[in-house]
Design a protein around this motif. Structure first.
Motif, PDB file in Angstrom:
ATOM      1  N   VAL B  87       0.862  -1.184   0.000  1.00 22.38           N
ATOM      2  CA  VAL B  87       0.000   0.000   0.000  1.00 22.38           C
ATOM      3  C   VAL B  87       0.899   1.234   0.000  1.00 22.38           C
ATOM      4  O   VAL B  87       1.841   1.317   0.797  1.00 22.38           O
ATOM      5  CB  VAL B  87      -0.937   0.027   1.223  1.00 22.38           C
ATOM      6  N   TYR B  88       0.628   2.163  -0.897  1.00 15.78           N
ATOM      7  CA  TYR B  88       1.427   3.371  -1.023  1.00 15.78           C
ATOM      8  C   TYR B  88       0.606   4.560  -0.529  1.00 15.78           C
ATOM      9  O   TYR B  88      -0.505   4.812  -0.986  1.00 15.78           O
ATOM     10  CB  TYR B  88       1.853   3.585  -2.474  1.00 15.78           C
ATOM     11  N   PHE B  89       1.199   5.284   0.425  1.00 15.43           N
ATOM     12  CA  PHE B  89       0.558   6.468   0.978  1.00 15.43           C
ATOM     13  C   PHE B  89       1.283   7.715   0.508  1.00 15.43           C
ATOM     14  O   PHE B  89       2.507   7.803   0.579  1.00 15.43           O
ATOM     15  CB  PHE B  89       0.599   6.451   2.514  1.00 15.43           C
ATOM     16  N   CYS B  90       0.514   8.666   0.061  1.00 15.21           N
ATOM     17  CA  CYS B  90       1.007   9.994  -0.227  1.00 15.21           C
ATOM     18  C   CYS B  90       0.848  10.820   1.055  1.00 15.21           C
ATOM     19  O   CYS B  90      -0.141  10.645   1.776  1.00 15.21           O
ATOM     20  CB  CYS B  90       0.152  10.552  -1.359  1.00 15.21           C
ATOM     21  N   ALA B  91       1.805  11.676   1.365  1.00 15.73           N
ATOM     22  CA  ALA B  91       1.706  12.527   2.548  1.00 15.73           C
ATOM     23  C   ALA B  91       2.193  13.930   2.195  1.00 15.73           C
ATOM     24  O   ALA B  91       3.012  14.107   1.291  1.00 15.73           O
ATOM     25  CB  ALA B  91       2.516  11.950   3.706  1.00 15.73           C
ATOM     26  N   ALA B  92       1.689  14.918   2.920  1.00 15.13           N
ATOM     27  CA  ALA B  92       2.035  16.312   2.656  1.00 15.13           C
ATOM     28  C   ALA B  92       2.211  17.077   3.955  1.00 15.13           C
ATOM     29  O   ALA B  92       1.680  16.682   5.004  1.00 15.13           O
ATOM     30  CB  ALA B  92       0.958  16.965   1.800  1.00 15.13           C
ATOM     31  N   ASP B  93       2.947  18.164   3.848  1.00 15.92           N
ATOM     32  CA  ASP B  93       3.278  18.943   5.043  1.00 15.92           C
ATOM     33  C   ASP B  93       3.458  20.412   4.646  1.00 15.92           C
ATOM     34  O   ASP B  93       3.688  20.723   3.480  1.00 15.92           O
ATOM     35  CB  ASP B  93       4.580  18.388   5.640  1.00 15.92           C
ATOM     36  N   THR B  94       3.350  21.305   5.629  1.00 15.62           N
ATOM     37  CA  THR B  94       3.595  22.727   5.395  1.00 15.62           C
ATOM     38  C   THR B  94       4.946  23.119   5.989  1.00 15.62           C
ATOM     39  O   THR B  94       5.501  22.395   6.797  1.00 15.62           O
ATOM     40  CB  THR B  94       2.494  23.588   6.036  1.00 15.62           C
ATOM     41  N   THR B  95       5.437  24.274   5.627  1.00 18.92           N
ATOM     42  CA  THR B  95       6.791  24.702   6.001  1.00 18.92           C
ATOM     43  C   THR B  95       7.052  24.621   7.495  1.00 18.92           C
ATOM     44  O   THR B  95       8.062  24.115   7.941  1.00 18.92           O
ATOM     45  CB  THR B  95       7.044  26.133   5.515  1.00 18.92           C
ATOM     46  N   MET B  96       6.122  25.133   8.278  1.00 15.71           N
ATOM     47  CA  MET B  96       6.369  25.184   9.710  1.00 15.71           C
ATOM     48  C   MET B  96       5.701  24.037  10.451  1.00 15.71           C
ATOM     49  O   MET B  96       5.726  23.963  11.657  1.00 15.71           O
ATOM     50  CB  MET B  96       5.876  26.517  10.279  1.00 15.71           C
ATOM     51  N   GLY B  97       5.080  23.164   9.694  1.00 10.69           N
ATOM     52  CA  GLY B  97       4.368  22.069  10.337  1.00 10.69           C
ATOM     53  C   GLY B  97       5.291  20.951  10.732  1.00 10.69           C
ATOM     54  O   GLY B  97       6.406  20.843  10.248  1.00 10.69           O
ATOM     55  N   ASN B  98       4.816  20.110  11.597  1.00 14.21           N
ATOM     56  CA  ASN B  98       5.605  18.967  12.033  1.00 14.21           C
ATOM     57  C   ASN B  98       4.793  17.687  11.946  1.00 14.21           C
ATOM     58  O   ASN B  98       5.160  16.681  12.505  1.00 14.21           O
ATOM     59  CB  ASN B  98       6.076  19.193  13.461  1.00 14.21           C
ATOM     60  N   GLN B  99       3.690  17.742  11.276  1.00 15.13           N
ATOM     61  CA  GLN B  99       2.869  16.560  11.107  1.00 15.13           C
ATOM     62  C   GLN B  99       2.658  16.338   9.621  1.00 15.13           C
ATOM     63  O   GLN B  99       2.736  17.258   8.818  1.00 15.13           O
ATOM     64  CB  GLN B  99       1.507  16.735  11.781  1.00 15.13           C
ATOM     65  N   PHE B 100       2.428  15.097   9.279  1.00 17.15           N
ATOM     66  CA  PHE B 100       2.134  14.771   7.903  1.00 17.15           C
ATOM     67  C   PHE B 100       0.648  14.486   7.750  1.00 17.15           C
ATOM     68  O   PHE B 100       0.025  13.877   8.609  1.00 17.15           O
ATOM     69  CB  PHE B 100       2.931  13.552   7.453  1.00 17.15           C
ATOM     70  N   TYR B 101       0.100  14.934   6.648  1.00 18.38           N
ATOM     71  CA  TYR B 101      -1.273  14.629   6.295  1.00 18.38           C
ATOM     72  C   TYR B 101      -1.230  13.523   5.246  1.00 18.38           C
ATOM     73  O   TYR B 101      -0.652  13.699   4.179  1.00 18.38           O
ATOM     74  CB  TYR B 101      -1.978  15.867   5.738  1.00 18.38           C
ATOM     75  N   PHE B 102      -1.845  12.413   5.582  1.00 20.63           N
ATOM     76  CA  PHE B 102      -1.767  11.242   4.715  1.00 20.63           C
ATOM     77  C   PHE B 102      -3.014  11.098   3.857  1.00 20.63           C
ATOM     78  O   PHE B 102      -4.120  11.450   4.276  1.00 20.63           O
ATOM     79  CB  PHE B 102      -1.622   9.968   5.553  1.00 20.63           C
ATOM     80  N   GLY B 103      -2.820  10.525   2.676  1.00 22.18           N
ATOM     81  CA  GLY B 103      -3.931  10.067   1.875  1.00 22.18           C
ATOM     82  C   GLY B 103      -4.402   8.714   2.378  1.00 22.18           C
ATOM     83  O   GLY B 103      -3.848   8.155   3.329  1.00 22.18           O
ATOM     84  N   THR B 104      -5.417   8.185   1.739  1.00 22.08           N
ATOM     85  CA  THR B 104      -6.009   6.922   2.177  1.00 22.08           C
ATOM     86  C   THR B 104      -5.268   5.700   1.657  1.00 22.08           C
ATOM     87  O   THR B 104      -5.554   4.591   2.053  1.00 22.08           O
ATOM     88  CB  THR B 104      -7.478   6.821   1.750  1.00 22.08           C
TER      89      THR B 104
END
Lengths: 120, 112
Positions: B87-104
């Motif tokens: 299973v492949y997950f895409c993840a994204a983050d913002t410059t000052m963020g420290n958490q990743f937002y994952f896709g399904t």
């Protein structure tokens, strides 16, 4: 190669009981995270932790949740009174630095194998 | 609030062919993107990342393309191997963020 470890691999508990999930991050890492994945859903961020305090937390991380680094190696997630909807796979992760303070390679979050929590 | 979307839950590809996994995002503040691979009973494993200042990053058989105007990224695996099945997950983050937002996630099956 260093890796993040988590114990137990599977935890079964009764609703209303307290659980503690344990993680041993990679030894030179300073930033620690908990994520969870409810079956069939996306991986969701819970909390990040640095220098013995929470850096960020999501809406999921309410008063029932707490994190602690009780010693130099362990990082724990406690759920005080578990609910049925807390059933999920919980992943611990660690990184050497936060992304904005480093080159990209050193801020990659490395994940543990997860603890499957089942609340009955 | 699904800020990172992977609209294909599964993908099957013949061994040796190209696998293309897609990911869309809605938050224009995201400026760092990653792909993680996950095998059953294991945690996500980092695969490759890309900064928003680039439109392509390559690492061996894996290439990630970023189209900022379309808020779209893709992972190309060439040639695909049976061991890539995961299973492949895409993840994204913002410059000052420290958490990743994952896709399904997208479940890739490479058929020998």
């Amino acid at each position: 190669e260093p890796e993040v470890t988590q114990t137990p691999s599977h935890q079964v508990t009764q609703m209303g009981q307290e659980v503690i999930l344990r993680c041993v991050p990679i030894s030179n890492h300073l930033y620690f995270y908990w994520y969870r994945q409810i079956l069939g859903q996306k991986v969701e961020f819970l909390v990040s932790f640095y220098n013995n305090e929470i850096s960020e937390k999501s809406e999921i991380f309410d008063d029932q949740f707490s994190v602690e680094r009780p010693d130099g190696s362990n990082f724990t997630l406690k759920i005080r009174s578990t609910k049925l909807e807390d059933s999920a796979m919980y992943f611990c992760a660690s990184s050497e630095r936060p992304r904005y303070a480093s080159t990209f390679r050193t801020d990659t979050q490395y994940f543990g194998p997860g603890t499957r929590l089942t609340v009955l | 609030d699904q800020q990172v979307k992977q609209n294909s839950p599964s993908l099957s590809v013949q061994e040796g062919r190209i696998s293309i996994l897609n990911c869309d995002y809605t938050n224009s503040m995201f400026d760092y993107f990653l792909w993680y691979k996950k095998y059953p009973a294991e945690g996500p494993t980092f695969l490759i990342s890309i900064s928003s200042i680039k439109d392509k990053n390559e690492d061996g058989r894996f290439t990630v393309f970023l189209n900022k105007s379309a808020k779209h990224l893709s992972l190309h695996i060439v040639p695909s191997q049976p061991g890539d099945s995961a299973v492949y997950f895409c993840a994204a983050d913002t410059t000052m963020g420290n958490q990743f937002y994952f896709g399904t996630g997208t479940s890739l099956t490479v058929i020998p």
